[in-house]
Design an enzyme around this catalytic site. Structure first.
Site, PDB file in Angstrom:
ATOM      1  N   SER A 138      13.903  -9.614  24.324  1.00  0.00           N
ATOM      2  CA  SER A 138      11.976  -9.002  23.777  1.00  0.00           C
ATOM      3  C   SER A 138      11.358  -8.539  25.498  1.00  0.00           C
ATOM      4  CB  SER A 138      11.791  -9.822  23.444  1.00  0.00           C
ATOM      5  OG  SER A 138      10.611  -9.097  23.098  1.00  0.00           O
ATOM      6  N   TYR A 151       6.218 -17.928  21.799  1.00  0.00           N
ATOM      7  CA  TYR A 151       7.442 -16.694  21.866  1.00  0.00           C
ATOM      8  C   TYR A 151       7.376 -15.873  23.793  1.00  0.00           C
ATOM      9  CZ  TYR A 151      10.133 -12.935  20.159  1.00  0.00           C
ATOM     10  OH  TYR A 151      11.418 -11.733  20.317  1.00  0.00           O
TER      11      TYR A 151
HETATM   12  N1  NAP Z   1      12.116  -8.021  15.266  1.00  0.00           N
HETATM   13  C1  NAP Z   1      11.564  -7.309  15.925  1.00  0.00           C
HETATM   14  O1  NAP Z   1      10.914  -6.012  16.568  1.00  0.00           O
HETATM   15  C2  NAP Z   1      12.744  -7.523  17.964  1.00  0.00           C
HETATM   16  C3  NAP Z   1      12.522  -7.450  19.066  1.00  0.00           C
HETATM   17  C4  NAP Z   1      12.958  -7.643  20.418  1.00  0.00           C
HETATM   18  C5  NAP Z   1      13.667  -8.821  20.052  1.00  0.00           C
HETATM   19  N2  NAP Z   1      13.379  -8.988  18.770  1.00  0.00           N
HETATM   20  C6  NAP Z   1      15.039 -10.322  19.164  1.00  0.00           C
HETATM   21  O2  NAP Z   1      15.446  -9.934  17.993  1.00  0.00           O
HETATM   22  C7  NAP Z   1      16.887 -11.488  17.373  1.00  0.00           C
HETATM   23  C8  NAP Z   1      16.759 -10.664  16.586  1.00  0.00           C
HETATM   24  O3  NAP Z   1      15.920 -10.719  15.644  1.00  0.00           O
HETATM   25  P1  NAP Z   1      15.494  -9.706  14.307  1.00  0.00           P
HETATM   26  O4  NAP Z   1      14.402  -9.293  14.179  1.00  0.00           O
HETATM   27  O5  NAP Z   1      16.370  -8.955  13.690  1.00  0.00           O
HETATM   28  O6  NAP Z   1      15.308 -11.571  12.931  1.00  0.00           O
HETATM   29  P2  NAP Z   1      15.466 -11.674  11.906  1.00  0.00           P
HETATM   30  O7  NAP Z   1      15.872  -9.875  10.759  1.00  0.00           O
HETATM   31  O8  NAP Z   1      14.619 -12.434  11.520  1.00  0.00           O
HETATM   32  O9  NAP Z   1      16.548 -11.814  11.730  1.00  0.00           O
HETATM   33  C9  NAP Z   1      16.527 -13.696  12.706  1.00  0.00           C
HETATM   34  C10 NAP Z   1      18.096 -14.085  12.311  1.00  0.00           C
HETATM   35  O10 NAP Z   1      18.597 -15.092  13.075  1.00  0.00           O
HETATM   36  C11 NAP Z   1      19.031 -16.576  12.258  1.00  0.00           C
HETATM   37  N3  NAP Z   1      17.804 -17.662  13.140  1.00  0.00           N
HETATM   38  C12 NAP Z   1      17.491 -17.762  12.643  1.00  0.00           C
HETATM   39  N4  NAP Z   1      16.699 -19.362  13.130  1.00  0.00           N
HETATM   40  C13 NAP Z   1      18.381 -19.808  13.242  1.00  0.00           C
HETATM   41  C14 NAP Z   1      18.603 -21.374  13.477  1.00  0.00           C
HETATM   42  N5  NAP Z   1      17.890 -22.467  13.555  1.00  0.00           N
HETATM   43  N6  NAP Z   1      19.454 -21.384  13.704  1.00  0.00           N
HETATM   44  C15 NAP Z   1      20.757 -19.919  13.513  1.00  0.00           C
HETATM   45  N7  NAP Z   1      20.544 -19.247  13.296  1.00  0.00           N
HETATM   46  C16 NAP Z   1      19.123 -18.734  12.882  1.00  0.00           C
HETATM   47  C17 NAP Z   1      18.293 -16.261  10.643  1.00  0.00           C
HETATM   48  O11 NAP Z   1      18.609 -17.017   9.815  1.00  0.00           O
HETATM   49  P3  NAP Z   1      18.168 -17.831   8.713  1.00  0.00           P
HETATM   50  O12 NAP Z   1      16.831 -18.321   8.832  1.00  0.00           O
HETATM   51  O13 NAP Z   1      19.233 -17.834   7.833  1.00  0.00           O
HETATM   52  O14 NAP Z   1      19.186 -18.803   9.986  1.00  0.00           O
HETATM   53  C18 NAP Z   1      18.376 -14.307  11.329  1.00  0.00           C
HETATM   54  O15 NAP Z   1      19.683 -14.411  10.647  1.00  0.00           O
HETATM   55  C19 NAP Z   1      15.390 -12.497  17.715  1.00  0.00           C
HETATM   56  O16 NAP Z   1      16.182 -13.523  18.918  1.00  0.00           O
HETATM   57  C20 NAP Z   1      13.887 -11.812  18.377  1.00  0.00           C
HETATM   58  O17 NAP Z   1      13.779 -13.216  19.049  1.00  0.00           O
HETATM   59  C21 NAP Z   1      12.949  -9.067  17.828  1.00  0.00           C
END
Ligand code: NAP
Length: 234
Positions: A138, A151
């Site tokens: 991120s 975070y």
């Molecule tokens: N969205 C943003 O603005 C943003 C920006 C920069 C970086 N990121 C990074 O991108 C990545 C994905 O984020 P996203 O925005 O796509 O989030 P999201 O829509 O909430 O999806 C997160 C995914 O991770 C899974 N997950 C969470 N905890 C887990 C665990 N303990 N074991 C296995 N799977 C797990 C969730 O499924 P379950 O809950 O079913 O396990 C879900 O499939 C993260 O690392 C986040 O920090 C996001």
């Protein structure tokens, strides 16, 4: 990427789902994981409808036993593993006084320890195939935001882990890349209090294309890091 096997964590929704879809579109056979079986099965069905191959195997990346079972299931179905995308993550915003130990552990154990556990378990497979690791970080791994200490700590830690691992694995022929997106419009924002300009955020498919670019790089180069920011300002 045709014939290669890619494991994406957090593939049930958001970025992970978009990354899985993009790598499958390039011909990779996919192993999809997250805790919610229903969501990864829906991702798998979507890929299969477009002619892809996918195994959906639920796993909590914080649990080393479940991670070992995930890798065993992956090898049983596809034999090899070429690409690992460590994407599973959680995001919570809170001032430190309201960051209780459960919240701290949830963020650090998922974003940092989870990546360590899955990477360590996948390494023998990746080494055999001179594979690729892509860690989703991120911009919070470079800059800091108030009310985000846990975070930011997880993502700064993950940047250190990624950079150290790259140097460790380079002599063994494994590429290690970091992708650092700014805000992306995914369900992660649904539970974050406050008003967020979601239409100015990055789209998940833009990040997915960056991951595919990293994974399709051939020859002498390795992409160490990609920083992606929204083209439009909020
Ligand atoms: N969205 C943003 O603005 C943003 C920006 C920069 C970086 N990121 C990074 O991108 C990545 C994905 O984020 P996203 O925005 O796509 O989030 P999201 O829509 O909430 O999806 C997160 C995914 O991770 C899974 N997950 C969470 N905890 C887990 C665990 N303990 N074991 C296995 N799977 C797990 C969730 O499924 P379950 O809950 O079913 O396990 C879900 O499939 C993260 O690392 C986040 O920090 C996001």
């Amino acid at each position: 990427m045709r014939g290669r096997v890619a494991l994406v964590t957090g593939a049930g929704r958001g970025l992970g789902r978009a990354i899985a879809s993009e790598l499958s579109r390039h011909g990779a056979r996919m192993v999809l994981t997250a805790r919610t079986a229903r969501e990864i099965r829906a991702t798998a069905r979507a890929l299969e409808r477009k002619g892809g191959q996918a195994l959906a195997h639920p796993c909590d990346v914080r649990d080393s036993r479940q991670v070992a079972e995930l890798l065993a299931a992956s090898v049983a179905r596809f034999r090899n593993l070429d690409i690992l995308v460590n994407n599973a993550g959680v995001f919570r915003m809170a001032p430190l006084q309201k960051t209780d130990e459960t919240m701290w552990d949830d963020i650090l154990d998922t974003n940092l320890k989870g990546t360590y556990l899955v990477t360590r378990a996948a390494l023998p497979q990746l080494e055999r195939r001179k594979g690729q690791i892509v860690n989703i970080l991120s911009t919070a791994a470079r800059i800091v935001f108030p009310d985000n200490s846990a975070y930011c700590a997880s993502k700064w830690g993950l940047l250190g882990f990624t950079n150290a691992l790259r140097d460790e694995l380079r002599p063994r022929g494994i590429r290690v890349s970091a992708v650092l997106p700014g805000a992306v419009d995914t369900p992660i924002w649904d539970e974050v209090p406050g008003h967020w300009e979601r239409d100015t955020m990055l789209r998940p498919d833009a990040v997915a294309r960056a991951v595919a670019h990293v994974c399709t790089q051939v020859g002498s180069a390795s992409t160490d890091e990609i920083l992606l920011t929204p083209a439009r300002r909020a």
